[in-house]
Design a protein around this motif. Structure first.
Motif, PDB file in Angstrom:
ATOM      1  N   SER A   1       0.833  -1.201   0.000  1.00 47.26           N
ATOM      2  CA  SER A   1       0.000   0.000   0.000  1.00 47.26           C
ATOM      3  C   SER A   1       0.867   1.250   0.000  1.00 47.26           C
ATOM      4  O   SER A   1       0.574   2.219  -0.714  1.00 47.26           O
ATOM      5  N   TYR A   2       1.928   1.231   0.790  1.00 49.17           N
ATOM      6  CA  TYR A   2       2.815   2.391   0.845  1.00 49.17           C
ATOM      7  C   TYR A   2       3.471   2.641  -0.510  1.00 49.17           C
ATOM      8  O   TYR A   2       3.482   3.773  -1.013  1.00 49.17           O
TER       9      TYR A   2
ATOM     10  N   LEU B   1      -4.294   2.213   3.327  1.00 43.04           N
ATOM     11  CA  LEU B   1      -4.020   1.110   4.252  1.00 43.04           C
ATOM     12  C   LEU B   1      -5.290   0.684   4.969  1.00 43.04           C
ATOM     13  O   LEU B   1      -5.580  -0.522   5.084  1.00 43.04           O
TER      14      LEU B   1
ATOM     15  N   GLN C   1      -3.498  10.523  -3.145  1.00 44.17           N
ATOM     16  CA  GLN C   1      -3.781   9.360  -2.313  1.00 44.17           C
ATOM     17  C   GLN C   1      -2.952   9.426  -1.038  1.00 44.17           C
ATOM     18  O   GLN C   1      -1.821   9.913  -1.029  1.00 44.17           O
TER      19      GLN C   1
ATOM     20  N   VAL D   1       0.796   3.892  -3.123  1.00 43.29           N
ATOM     21  CA  VAL D   1       0.371   5.282  -2.932  1.00 43.29           C
ATOM     22  C   VAL D   1       1.450   6.247  -3.390  1.00 43.29           C
ATOM     23  O   VAL D   1       1.196   7.184  -4.159  1.00 43.29           O
ATOM     24  N   ARG D   2       2.674   6.028  -2.931  1.00 43.37           N
ATOM     25  CA  ARG D   2       3.757   6.947  -3.270  1.00 43.37           C
ATOM     26  C   ARG D   2       4.051   6.929  -4.766  1.00 43.37           C
ATOM     27  O   ARG D   2       4.320   7.972  -5.371  1.00 43.37           O
TER      28      ARG D   2
ATOM     29  N   PHE E   1      -1.398   7.280   2.356  1.00 47.63           N
ATOM     30  CA  PHE E   1      -1.028   5.942   2.811  1.00 47.63           C
ATOM     31  C   PHE E   1      -2.006   5.435   3.857  1.00 47.63           C
ATOM     32  O   PHE E   1      -2.468   4.295   3.799  1.00 47.63           O
TER      33      PHE E   1
END
Length: 438
Positions: A338-339, A369, A363, A342-343, A365
């Motif tokens: 997820s991290y 998450l 978005q 998003v990044r 994190f």
């Protein structure tokens, strides 16, 4: 019926009334009201009874103002202090405008599509999966809106089935030759390796040319040589460096996808820095290291020696074992992905544009998450039946946090794209149309 559907923008007093909400309504209510309003717009559009464009603009303006906590707080203060009516909308384009994407699909609708697709794919031993993909893509494309208009998908199931047939045939050949001996296997790998970039290229071409917006299709201009450089060159470099070149490999794939994409003759452009990609993966590695260090501290506090989980098991601490396994699984299978997602999504879209219009993505994190964790939990509790709702929630989240920053009228841009497309006169159909994607 919501106020903006009942009377038009002249009757709108403030952004809360536009969404049919009381003043000061919480953020959750703002999101829900926006999604319901978009769904109603989409229903009217499908029924060939489109609602006034000015009403849609008012809805977008209201959501843009209220979806951001800081802007919402400032707007609430203005309402309390001044009690003035919202200004009327400009009749002409007056500068950069943020046009948010939106997704209007529902879990119940997609569940019916998903369950039928699943059953027919099983009954036909996977053959129907190509037709299932077309139904799925059409649903998600048509429910993804930009400026009140949905996208569309025109893929031919036979082309998808053909692409999958080629891919599965390659895997079958490799499997058989692997049984005969390593030499046969590696010779086959070397022979088939040049086919991989061609398959990926054809898949990108197929997906672009079968995606449309306001009746105008996208196109893809990548070459086989460029595909070889990305998928063979950077792919082999990633293997040789034991994964150290992975961020560079992923960046090259994104650049290949976006910089070769066009809409009506207008090319997309994207150029996020290599350092930013490495920064994302470095922070993910540091997060993983922090977890491992934390687990080590937990083991020490629990009086566990070098035996780790085995020592806990021998001590009869089954509950602790289960909790640790779940924590580690969720961290590496949900939190870390997820991290990175998003990044990377934010990075790529913030450095991408088409013509004079640029994209935006915000978005978070924590938001993704929470969405991923709850989706995972509900899927587990329902033995997989929640899967369609999970896909809908993810699509809605991505759309809510993606926008197009228009520096001119979008209608003018579409009209110009149509004229460019007609001047180029490119053929959409191709004898080599195929798609290997699932």
């Amino acid at each position: 019926m919501l106020p903006f559907l009942a009377g038009g923008v002249a009757d709108v007093i403030n952004h809360y009334l536009t969404l049919g909400l009381p003043e000061g309504a919480p953020m959750e209510s703002v999101h829900r009201a926006y999604q319901k309003a978009l769904h109603r717009f989409h229903q009217h559009q499908q029924a060939a009874q489109p609602l006034p464009e000015a009403d849609f603009d008012a809805l977008q303006n209201a959501y843009t103002e209220l979806r951001d906590p800081e802007r919402k707080a400032a707007y609430d203060r203005d309402l309390q202090e001044e009690r003035v009516e919202a200004p009327s909308l400009p009749t002409e384009f007056s500068g950069p405008v943020q046009r948010n994407f939106a997704f209007t699909g529902t879990g119940g609708e997609y569940f019916r599509i998903w369950i039928v697709n699943l059953l027919l794919s099983i009954l036909t031993l996977g053959i129907y999966s190509a037709w299932a993909k077309v139904r799925r893509e059409q649903y998600f494309h048509r429910n993804t809106l930009l400026d009140g208009s949905g996208f569309d998908y025109h893929g031919d199931p036979k082309a998808i089935l053909k692409g999958r047939g080629i891919a599965w045939s390659m895997l079958l050949i490799l499997g058989v030759l692997d049984k005969l001996g390593p030499m046969f296997y590696w010779v086959a790998v070397l022979v088939l390796l040049p086919v991989l970039p061609w398959l990926m290229l054809r898949s990108f071409v197929f997906r672009a040319r079968n995606t449309s917006y306001r009746g105008l299709r996208f196109d893809f201009h990548g070459s086989y040589k460029a595909a070889c450089k990305v998928f063979l060159g950077y792919g082999l470099l990633t293997l040789i460096t034991l994964g150290l070149a992975l961020p560079a490999f992923i960046r090259q794939i994104k650049l290949f996808q976006l910089n070769n994409l066009s809409f009506g003759g207008e090319r997309c452009a994207s150029n996020p820095s290599l350092g930013a990609f490495y920064g994302i993966f470095l922070r993910a590695v540091l997060m993983a290291g922090a977890l491992i260090l934390g687990l080590g501290i937990v083991f020490v506090l629990m009086g566990v020696g070098g035996g780790g989980l085995l020592a806990l098991f021998l001590d009869g601490k089954i509950i602790q074992i289960i909790i640790l396994v779940i924590v580690v699984y969720l961290f590496f299978q949900v939190a870390i992905p997820s991290y990175i997602q998003v990044r990377m999504v934010n990075l790529v879209w913030r450095h991408s544009r088409i013509g004079e219009h640029r994209f935006a993505s915000d978005q978070a994190f924590a938001g993704l998450l929470f969405l991923s964790m709850t989706n995972w939990l509900f899927i587990l509790l329902t033995l997989g039946l929640y899967w369609p709702w999970a896909k809908i929630r993810l699509a809605a989240y991505r759309a809510q946090h993606t926008a197009l920053i228009s520096h001119s009228s979008l209608d003018d841009f579409i009209g110009q794209a149509v004229r460019q497309h007609q001047a180029v006169g490119e053929e959409i159909a191709d004898a080599f149309d195929l798609d290997i994607a699932i």
